[in-house]
Design an enzyme around this catalytic site. Structure first.
Site, PDB file in Angstrom:
ATOM      1  N   SER A  57      -7.102  31.537  31.078  1.00  0.00           N
ATOM      2  CA  SER A  57      -6.654  31.857  29.651  1.00  0.00           C
ATOM      3  C   SER A  57      -5.157  32.086  29.795  1.00  0.00           C
ATOM      4  O   SER A  57      -4.352  31.791  28.584  1.00  0.00           O
ATOM      5  CB  SER A  57      -7.335  32.948  29.057  1.00  0.00           C
ATOM      6  N   LYS A 128      -3.261  39.573  28.481  1.00  0.00           N
ATOM      7  CA  LYS A 128      -2.827  38.534  27.310  1.00  0.00           C
ATOM      8  C   LYS A 128      -1.125  38.773  27.387  1.00  0.00           C
ATOM      9  O   LYS A 128      -0.610  39.709  27.760  1.00  0.00           O
ATOM     10  CB  LYS A 128      -3.380  38.767  26.149  1.00  0.00           C
TER      11      LYS A 128
END
Length: 243
Positions: A57, A128
Site C-alpha cells: 500500500s 500511511k
C-alpha cells in the site's frame, strides 16, 4: 603412589568449585541476556521501534518486507503529525472497528516479535501518509485529476507510477484532533477513502498515532531517511495562513 593419590584427591576436590564457577557464569550470561532483552523492549516501546511493512500500500516509498524505524517521541513534546509525514497508527475505531480476539499468550509472543521487527505488525496497526490535518479541506479530484488541500492542488510525485490520485471522489473537512491519511500506492491501499461511510468517516485520531516512520532500516541496501512530502508541507493552512 602417595603422590598420585594426593593429585587425584586434589582433582576431585576442585571439581565442585569448577562446577560452581561454571554455573555462576551461565547464570550471569543468562541474566545479562534477559536484562539486554528487557532494555531493548523498553527502548522499542518508548523510543524507537522497528515496524515491518506488511503490504504494497505504500509503494514505491515502502516495499513489502521493509523494516522502518518508527520514532515514538516525534509527537510527545507538543508536536503533532504534519502533512506529508509517514505515520504508524492504531486503526482501532477508524480502520478496524474492533480488535480481533487473540490468545493472550500468542498475542504476547507476537507483540514481542513485532516490537523487534521480526513479525508483521498487529492487524490493527497501519502505516500511511498524512494528507490532511485538523481543519483542512481535502478534495478529489480537480480538473487535472489531482488531490486538493485547502484549495491547492498537490503534485504527488511519490505516488506509484500509473496510479491515479484517487478513483473515489471525496470532499471532506478534517475535524480537529484527527488526520486524513492515504497510501502512496492508491490502487492497492485501503485508507481513509475506504472508510468514509464508517463511524469516524475514515479519520484517524491523533492520539492513536504510534509514531513517525523516519528511516528504512532493513534491508541494508534500502537504508535511507524518509523525508516528508514537500508538496504537502507547502500547502497553506485552512483559512489562508501558510503551513
Amino acid at each position: 603412589m602417595d603422590t598420585e593419590a594426593q593429585h587425584s584427591e586434589r582433582g576431585r576436590s576442585s571439581d565442585p568449585e569448577e562446577r560452581s564457577r561454571s554455573v555462576l557464569l551461565r547464570r550471569r550470561f543468562w541474566l545479562a541476556g534477559c536484562a539486554g532483552a528487557v532494555l531493548l523492549l523498553l527502548f522499542n516501546h518508548f523510543v524507537m521501534q522497528p515496524f515491518q511493512i506488511p503490504s504494497r500500500s505504500m509503494e514505491p516509498t515502502l516495499k513489502t518486507g521493509d523494516r522502518v524505524l518508527v520514532n515514538k517521541v516525534a509527537y510527545r513534546f507538543g508536536s503533532e503529525p504534519a502533512r506529508g509525514d509517514l505515520v504508524v497508527f492504531d486503526g482501532t475505531g477508524s480502520f478496524v472497528q474492533e480488535a480481533p480476539e487473540r490468545d493472550p499468550v500468542a498475542g504476547l509472543l507476537h507483540g514481542a516479535a513485532a516490537a523487534l521487527g521480526l513479525a508483521e505488525p498487529a492487524d490493527t496497526d497501519f502505516v500511511k501518509r498524512v494528507v490532511g490535518v485538523g481543519g483542512d479541506r481535502v478534495t478529489c479530484c480537480d480538473k487535472g485529476g489531482r488531490v486538493e488541500v485547502n484549495g491547492v492542488p498537490v503534485d504527488e510525485r511519490y505516488l506509484y507510477p500509473g496510479d491515479a490520485p484517487s478513483q473515489v471522489p471525496f470532499d471532506i473537512v478534517v475535524p480537529e484532533g484527527a488526520l486524513w491519511v492515504m497510501g502512496d500506492h492508491r490502487s492497492q491501499s485501503r485508507d481513509s477513502r475506504d472508510h468514509l461511510g464508517s463511524p469516524g468517516g475514515g479519520m484517524v485520531p491523533v492520539d492513536h498515532v504510534i509514531g513517525r516512520a523516519d528511516w528504512i532500516g532493513w534491508p541494508f541496501g534500502r537504508w535511507t531517511e524518509l523525508e516528508p512530502a514537500g508538496a504537502l508541507r507547502d500547502v497553506p493552512e485552512a483559512g489562508g495562513g501558510h503551513g
